[in-house]
Motif scaffolding. Structure first.
Motif, PDB file in Angstrom:
ATOM      1  N   SER A  73      26.904   7.587  98.852  1.00  0.00           N
ATOM      2  CA  SER A  73      28.111   7.096  99.529  1.00  0.00           C
ATOM      3  C   SER A  73      29.057   8.254  99.820  1.00  0.00           C
ATOM      4  O   SER A  73      29.710   8.292 100.866  1.00  0.00           O
ATOM      5  N   ALA A  77      30.366   9.405 103.500  1.00  0.00           N
ATOM      6  CA  ALA A  77      31.805   9.480 103.794  1.00  0.00           C
ATOM      7  C   ALA A  77      32.179  10.887 104.266  1.00  0.00           C
ATOM      8  O   ALA A  77      32.985  11.043 105.191  1.00  0.00           O
ATOM      9  N   ARG A  82      33.148   5.565 107.513  1.00  0.00           N
ATOM     10  CA  ARG A  82      33.948   4.786 106.559  1.00  0.00           C
ATOM     11  C   ARG A  82      32.978   4.087 105.618  1.00  0.00           C
ATOM     12  O   ARG A  82      32.138   3.290 106.068  1.00  0.00           O
ATOM     13  N   VAL A  83      33.071   4.393 104.356  1.00  0.00           N
ATOM     14  CA  VAL A  83      32.057   3.935 103.401  1.00  0.00           C
ATOM     15  C   VAL A  83      32.699   3.194 102.227  1.00  0.00           C
ATOM     16  O   VAL A  83      33.706   3.637 101.674  1.00  0.00           O
ATOM     17  N   ASN A 129      38.239   8.215 103.704  1.00  0.00           N
ATOM     18  CA  ASN A 129      37.363   7.177 104.254  1.00  0.00           C
ATOM     19  C   ASN A 129      36.301   6.717 103.249  1.00  0.00           C
ATOM     20  O   ASN A 129      35.299   6.127 103.615  1.00  0.00           O
ATOM     21  N   TRP A 130      36.520   7.044 101.982  1.00  0.00           N
ATOM     22  CA  TRP A 130      35.589   6.645 100.906  1.00  0.00           C
ATOM     23  C   TRP A 130      36.305   5.653  99.990  1.00  0.00           C
ATOM     24  O   TRP A 130      37.304   5.991  99.360  1.00  0.00           O
TER      25      TRP A 130
END
Ligand SMILES: Nc1ncnc2c1ncn2[C@@H]1O[C@H](COP(=O)(O)OP(=O)(O)OP(=O)(O)O)[C@@H](O)[C@H]1O
Ligand SMILES: [Mg+2]
Length: 254
Positions: A73, A77, A82-83, A129-130
Motif C-alpha cells: 500500500s 501511495a 490514493r490508497v 494520499n495514504w
C-alpha cells in the motif's frame, strides 16, 4: 553533549528491529521488489475495475501478510495513487501496532454503524494520499462482519474515493475470514514465506481458495534470497530478502 548532538535522529520505527521491514526503513533492494510487485499487479488486475480491492492472505500465521500489505500500500501511495489500507484481521490485528497507531477507531467502528467516522480520520502522517484504517475493537464475529452487507457498502463508498484498497487478512487455513470477504474484493495475493510455509499447508490454502472461487492475483515469496549464499538460523531476520511475484496461472496450479 557532543555525543548527543551527533546522535542520529531516530525514526519512529528504530526501536523495534522488525520495523526495518516496513516502508520508509526498507533497504533499496526490498523497495525495488515491492515496486516490481506493484508493476506486476497492474498487469494482473482486471482492466475494467476502477478501484481494485486486493486482499493479502496466506496459509498460516506469521508468513508476512501484514508486512506485505503495509509495504504494497505504501509503494502504491508513493506512486501518487490514493490508497486505503484496511486491517481486516479482526482476530490478531497488527497494522496499528506496526505503524504505531491507535487500533481504534477502525474498521469495526464503521461496521458497527458509526457512520460519523470520517475517512479523514485514517489519513496517515507519512503520505497525504495514504490512509490506514486499523481494525478497531475486536468483535466476537469477525467472519460474519467481513462478509456482511455493511462491509460491502464500506468498500463501495471507499472505492469512490480511492484508487486502491488493500485489505490485510487472516490466514486461510486457520479461519474462514479471508473466504468470507472474497466475493466483495477483486482478488487476493497469497504470501509464502521461504523456509517456513509448508507445502501441504500451501496446497490446502489454494484448494480452499479455489473451492470458494477466489480470484488469486498472484503469490509473493517473502524473505527469499535472490542469489545463492548460505543463511544460518540467526540470519533469518537479519536481512530483508527479496520478494517475488508469480503469475496467476502459476499460482492457480498451486
Ligand atoms: N521479509 C522479512 N524479513 C524479515 N522479517 C520479516 C519479513 N517479513 C515479515 N517479517 C517479520 O515476521 C513477523 C511476521 O510478519 P507479519 O506480521 O507481516 O506476518 P503475518 O503473516 O501478518 O502474521 P499474522 O498471521 O500473525 O498476521 C514480523 O515480526 C515481521 O516483522
Ligand atoms: Mg498479520
Amino acid at each position: 553533549m557532543a555525543v548527543n548532538k551527533k546522535r542520529r535522529k531516530r525514526s519512529i520505527f528504530d526501536s523495534i528491529a522488525s520495523k526495518k521491514t516496513l516502508h520508509k526503513n526498507l533497504e533499496f533492494t526490498a523497495v525495488e521488489q515491492y515496486k516490481l510487485l506493484r508493476a506486476n499487479l497492474s498487469f494482473t488486475l482486471p482492466e475494467d475495475v476502477r478501484c481494485p480491492i486486493i486482499g493479502v492472505t496466506s496459509s498460516m500465521r506469521g508468513e508476512g501478510k501484514s508486512t506485505t500489505a503495509i509495504n504494497l500500500s505504501y509503494v502504491l501511495a508513493e506512486s501518487g495513487k490514493r490508497v486505503l489500507l484496511i486491517d481486516g484481521d479482526l482476530r490478531i490485528p497488527s497494522v496499528a501496532k506496526k505503524m504505531d497507531l491507535k487500533s481504534s477507531p477502525g474498521l469495526t467502528d464503521l461496521l458497527m454503524g458509526y457512520e460519523s467516522q470520517q475517512m479523514s480520520t485514517f489519513k496517515s502522517t507519512i503520505l497525504e494520499n495514504w490512509y490506514i484504517m486499523p481494525s478497531g475493537d475486536l468483535p466476537p464475529n469477525p467472519s460474519e462482519l467481513l462478509g456482511s452487507h455493511r462491509m460491502e457498502s464500506i468498500l463501495k463508498i471507499a472505492s469512490d474515493i480511492f484508487d486502491y484498497i488493500i485489505v490485510d487478512l487472516p490466514p486461510v487455513n486457520v479461519v474462514s475470514d479471508a473466504l468470507a470477504i472474497s466475493n466483495l474484493i477483486t482478488g487476493v495475493i497469497v504470501v509464502v514465506r521461504e523456509d517456513y510455509t509448508e507445502k501441504k499447508e500451501l496446497e490446502a490454502c489454494y484448494r480452499q481458495l479455489r473451492l470458494s472461487n477466489v480470484n488469486v492475483l498472484g503469490c509473493v515469496m517473502n524473505e527469499s534470497e535472490s542469489s545463492g549464499g548460505t543463511r544460518g538460523k540467526y540470519k533469518r531476520y537479519s536481512k530483508y530478502y527479496k520478494k517475488y511475484y508469480t503469475s496467476t496461472t502459476h499460482s492457480n496450479n498451486g
